[in-house]
Design an enzyme around this catalytic site. Structure first.
Site, PDB file in Angstrom:
ATOM      1  N   ASP A 163       2.323   6.305  -6.035  1.00  0.00           N
ATOM      2  CA  ASP A 163       0.951   6.384  -5.548  1.00  0.00           C
ATOM      3  C   ASP A 163       0.886   7.367  -4.382  1.00  0.00           C
ATOM      4  O   ASP A 163       0.968   6.973  -3.228  1.00  0.00           O
ATOM      5  CB  ASP A 163       0.547   4.960  -5.116  1.00  0.00           C
ATOM      6  CG  ASP A 163      -0.932   4.792  -4.950  1.00  0.00           C
ATOM      7  OD1 ASP A 163      -1.690   5.650  -5.417  1.00  0.00           O
ATOM      8  OD2 ASP A 163      -1.328   3.777  -4.349  1.00  0.00           O
ATOM      9  N   ASP A 193      -9.745   8.027  -0.974  1.00  0.00           N
ATOM     10  CA  ASP A 193      -8.543   7.240  -0.668  1.00  0.00           C
ATOM     11  C   ASP A 193      -7.370   8.217  -0.772  1.00  0.00           C
ATOM     12  O   ASP A 193      -6.577   8.181  -1.710  1.00  0.00           O
ATOM     13  CB  ASP A 193      -8.399   6.079  -1.657  1.00  0.00           C
ATOM     14  CG  ASP A 193      -7.305   5.114  -1.226  1.00  0.00           C
ATOM     15  OD1 ASP A 193      -6.595   5.431  -0.255  1.00  0.00           O
ATOM     16  OD2 ASP A 193      -7.161   4.064  -1.868  1.00  0.00           O
ATOM     17  N   HIS A 242     -10.242  -1.454   5.802  1.00  0.00           N
ATOM     18  CA  HIS A 242      -9.641  -2.792   5.765  1.00  0.00           C
ATOM     19  C   HIS A 242      -9.816  -3.363   7.176  1.00  0.00           C
ATOM     20  O   HIS A 242      -9.814  -2.586   8.151  1.00  0.00           O
ATOM     21  CB  HIS A 242      -8.135  -2.759   5.526  1.00  0.00           C
ATOM     22  CG  HIS A 242      -7.685  -2.093   4.271  1.00  0.00           C
ATOM     23  ND1 HIS A 242      -7.522  -0.742   4.172  1.00  0.00           N
ATOM     24  CD2 HIS A 242      -7.311  -2.610   3.073  1.00  0.00           C
ATOM     25  CE1 HIS A 242      -7.078  -0.446   2.958  1.00  0.00           C
ATOM     26  NE2 HIS A 242      -6.948  -1.553   2.264  1.00  0.00           N
ATOM     27  N   ASP A 297      -7.462  -1.924   9.682  1.00  0.00           N
ATOM     28  CA  ASP A 297      -7.558  -0.501  10.030  1.00  0.00           C
ATOM     29  C   ASP A 297      -8.387  -0.290  11.286  1.00  0.00           C
ATOM     30  O   ASP A 297      -8.249   0.736  11.947  1.00  0.00           O
ATOM     31  CB  ASP A 297      -8.281   0.328   8.941  1.00  0.00           C
ATOM     32  CG  ASP A 297      -7.690   0.145   7.567  1.00  0.00           C
ATOM     33  OD1 ASP A 297      -6.493  -0.143   7.482  1.00  0.00           O
ATOM     34  OD2 ASP A 297      -8.448   0.297   6.585  1.00  0.00           O
ATOM     35  N   GLU A 345      -9.589   3.966  -9.095  1.00  0.00           N
ATOM     36  CA  GLU A 345      -8.852   5.010  -8.373  1.00  0.00           C
ATOM     37  C   GLU A 345      -8.110   5.897  -9.362  1.00  0.00           C
ATOM     38  O   GLU A 345      -7.395   5.412 -10.247  1.00  0.00           O
ATOM     39  CB  GLU A 345      -7.874   4.382  -7.383  1.00  0.00           C
ATOM     40  CG  GLU A 345      -7.099   5.469  -6.650  1.00  0.00           C
ATOM     41  CD  GLU A 345      -6.141   4.962  -5.587  1.00  0.00           C
ATOM     42  OE1 GLU A 345      -6.530   4.067  -4.819  1.00  0.00           O
ATOM     43  OE2 GLU A 345      -5.018   5.486  -5.533  1.00  0.00           O
ATOM     44  N   ASP A 400     -12.319   5.479  -6.046  1.00  0.00           N
ATOM     45  CA  ASP A 400     -11.401   5.959  -5.019  1.00  0.00           C
ATOM     46  C   ASP A 400     -10.911   7.318  -5.480  1.00  0.00           C
ATOM     47  O   ASP A 400     -10.107   7.446  -6.409  1.00  0.00           O
ATOM     48  CB  ASP A 400     -10.236   4.978  -4.807  1.00  0.00           C
ATOM     49  CG  ASP A 400     -10.569   3.966  -3.709  1.00  0.00           C
ATOM     50  OD1 ASP A 400     -11.738   3.923  -3.277  1.00  0.00           O
ATOM     51  OD2 ASP A 400      -9.655   3.226  -3.290  1.00  0.00           O
ATOM     52  N   GLU A 444     -10.294  -3.522  -7.695  1.00  0.00           N
ATOM     53  CA  GLU A 444      -9.665  -2.198  -7.845  1.00  0.00           C
ATOM     54  C   GLU A 444      -8.353  -2.346  -8.611  1.00  0.00           C
ATOM     55  O   GLU A 444      -7.360  -2.826  -8.065  1.00  0.00           O
ATOM     56  CB  GLU A 444      -9.406  -1.596  -6.460  1.00  0.00           C
ATOM     57  CG  GLU A 444      -8.780  -0.220  -6.537  1.00  0.00           C
ATOM     58  CD  GLU A 444      -8.514   0.385  -5.157  1.00  0.00           C
ATOM     59  OE1 GLU A 444      -9.329   0.173  -4.227  1.00  0.00           O
ATOM     60  OE2 GLU A 444      -7.485   1.049  -5.009  1.00  0.00           O
ATOM     61  N   ASP A 477      -1.559   9.391  -3.475  1.00  0.00           N
ATOM     62  CA  ASP A 477      -2.871   9.455  -2.796  1.00  0.00           C
ATOM     63  C   ASP A 477      -3.173  10.837  -2.226  1.00  0.00           C
ATOM     64  O   ASP A 477      -3.476  10.987  -1.039  1.00  0.00           O
ATOM     65  CB  ASP A 477      -2.946   8.416  -1.659  1.00  0.00           C
ATOM     66  CG  ASP A 477      -3.100   6.995  -2.182  1.00  0.00           C
ATOM     67  OD1 ASP A 477      -3.370   6.813  -3.371  1.00  0.00           O
ATOM     68  OD2 ASP A 477      -2.952   6.055  -1.365  1.00  0.00           O
TER      69      ASP A 477
HETATM   70  C1  XLS Z   1      -3.612   0.948  -2.469  1.00  0.00           C
HETATM   71  C2  XLS Z   1      -5.053   0.830  -2.619  1.00  0.00           C
HETATM   72  C3  XLS Z   1      -5.798   0.364  -1.383  1.00  0.00           C
HETATM   73  C4  XLS Z   1      -7.185  -0.079  -1.738  1.00  0.00           C
HETATM   74  C5  XLS Z   1      -7.877  -0.863  -0.690  1.00  0.00           C
HETATM   75  O1  XLS Z   1      -2.921   1.460  -3.348  1.00  0.00           O
HETATM   76  O2  XLS Z   1      -5.519   2.056  -3.092  1.00  0.00           O
HETATM   77  O3  XLS Z   1      -5.806   1.333  -0.406  1.00  0.00           O
HETATM   78  O4  XLS Z   1      -7.993   1.000  -2.107  1.00  0.00           O
HETATM   79  O5  XLS Z   1      -7.173  -1.989  -0.335  1.00  0.00           O
HETATM   80 CA    CA Z   2      -7.558   2.710  -3.482  1.00  0.00          CA
HETATM   81 CA    CA Z   3      -3.658   4.522  -4.154  1.00  0.00          CA
END
Ligand code: XLS
Ligand code: CA
Ligand code: CA
Length: 439
Positions: free
Chosen positions: A307, A339, A101, A104, A268, A296, A232, A309
């Site tokens: 979430d 991700d 992003h 980032d 994702e 992702d 996404e 991740d």
């Molecule tokens: C958040 C998202 C984000 C996207 C990119 O939940 O996964 O990280 O992948 O903005």
């Molecule tokens: Ca993501």
């Molecule tokens: Ca996520």
């Protein structure tokens, strides 16, 4: 001599399944051919800049546990050090791509003008490092959700001023992505949704979101961006309802606004399960609609239900994922972006490497299993046979669009009460999958 941030960690190489070295690949062997291409070409791994270079382990109940300042003191110094450290990580892990992003990679200053100048400075550095290390940008995106000005949304905000800020950020992010030769650009609607319908003009919000996407695509093409655009999907979090709920919902949106030719999906795993779908389901919906794009790669925790991740380790899921990817013809401009973040208690530098190794090996295994499932052919053959009735007779007429309602009724009446059906054989098929996975 460049500064080393992760001392004591050498380049991670393939040592095979029998090794005891935790800092090596057991299954990811980049040059090995699987399904006609090298694993490197099949998997196209990417590092997520936000989790890896910025995520400090904070959660709703506690502050960060992991220092990501990389020895920098001023904001600019910190972000430059992040860049050096990022390329050290990619180099040591043999990861070819990264994703970011705008926020980032460079500090956010008091004004957009200053922030953009900072972005330009880091972009020059990233471009240099990309050349030096031979790394590529899988996709870029704009963070249109962290700044308080986006509290009501970005493209869907009730404030036209906020809408303009969002557009300005996307414009700049597109410019940087193009400058760095990015192969894609992602729209994740961070706050594009609502918390209550009581204050929401849903129709206008969706129209505006489409307007912003259309303008963005037109602008990107006008400056020479040649990559793919992705949406996404995610059903909730941070808002209670996100407009890009899942692949099917996004397809409806794209078709309504005539954007279906411009976008593919970035799917994702954790978002799929938040939407009460399997990861494979979302990939399949994208595939049958011709919009499969990028992934992702992560996994959620079904008991926690948010979430999380996490780095993907569930080989059943990675196998079914790679099965869909291969069936979709493989990645073109997309790839597998991790991700994913290490847990809050995994605060040491080495943990980042253990996380990526786990994810890369899980996907390498998934690829090999998916390839074996396809080469074995029994599943494909079963599905093929299951729909035999559409190959001849009335079935073929239905598929060809030749049968009328009268024809269908005539056929049904002639059958009397008899329809000959065969078993769906789910358990037989599940046994095949396990026997191939664990052969
Ligand atoms: C958040 C998202 C984000 C996207 C990119 O939940 O996964 O990280 O992948 O903005
Ligand atoms: Ca993501
Ligand atoms: Ca996520």
């Amino acid at each position: 001599m460049m500064r080393e941030f992760f001392k004591g960690i050498d380049k991670i190489t393939y040592e095979g399944p029998k090794t005891n070295n935790p800092l090596s690949f057991r299954y990811y062997n980049p040059d090995e051919i699987v399904g006609g291409k090298t694993m490197r070409q099949q998997l196209r791994f990417a590092m997520s800049y936000w989790h890896t270079m910025c995520g400090e382990g904070s959660d709703m109940f506690g502050r960060g546990t992991i220092d990501k300042s990389f020895g920098g003191n001023t904001p600019m110094e910190i972000f430059k050090n992040k860049a050096y450290a990022a390329f050290e990580i990619m180099d040591k892990l043999d990861i070819d791509f990264f994703c970011f992003h705008d926020r980032d990679i460079a500090p956010e200053y008091a004004t957009l003008r200053e922030t953009n100048a900072g972005l330009d400075a880091v972009t020059v550095l990233l471009k240099d490092l990309m050349k030096q290390y031979n790394k590529k940008l899988l996709w870029g995106t704009a963070n249109n959700f962290s700044n308080p000005r986006y509290m009501h949304g970005a493209g869907t905000s009730c404030s036209a001023d906020a809408f303009c800020f969002a557009a300005a950020q996307i414009k700049k992010a597109l410019e940087i992505t193009t400058e760095l030769g990015g192969e894609g650009y992602v729209f994740w609607g961070g706050r594009e949704g609502y918390d209550t319908l009581l204050n929401t003009d849903m129709g206008l919000e969706l129209d505006n979101m489409a307007r912003l996407m259309k303008l963005s695509v037109e602008y990107a093409r006008s400056i020479g961006f040649q990559g793919d655009f992705y949406i996404e999907p995610k059903p909730k979090e941070p808002t209670k309802h996100q407009y890009d709920f899942d692949v099917a919902t996004v397809m409806g949106f794209l078709r309504k606004y005539g954007l279906e030719k411009d976008f593919k999906m970035n799917i994702e795993a954790n978002h799929a399960t938040l939407a009460q779908h399997t990861f494979q389901h979302e990939l399949r919906v994208a595939r049958v609609n011709g919009v499969f794009g990028s992934i992702d790669a992560n996994q959620g925790d079904l008991l926690l239900g948010w979430d999380t991740d996490q780095f993907p380790t569930n080989v059943y899921d990675t196998a079914m994922c790679m099965y869909e990817v291969i069936k979709a013809g493989g990645f073109t401009k997309g790839g597998l972006n991790f991700d994913a973040k290490v847990r809050r208690a995994s605060f040491e530098g080495a943990d980042i490497f253990h996380g990526y190794i786990a994810g890369m090996d899980a996907f390498a295994l998934g690829l090999k299993i998916a390839d074996r499932l396809i080469v074995d052919g029994r599943i494909d053959q079963f599905v093929e046979d299951r729909y035999q009735s559409y190959k001849t007779g009335i079935g073929a007429d239905i598929v060809a669009g030749k049968a009328t309602m009268d024809d269908l009724e005539k056929h049904a009446l002639a059958l009397g009460d008899v329809v000959s059906l065969k078993s769906g054989r789910q358990e037989y098929l599940e046994n095949i999958v396990n026997s191939i996975m664990f052969q």
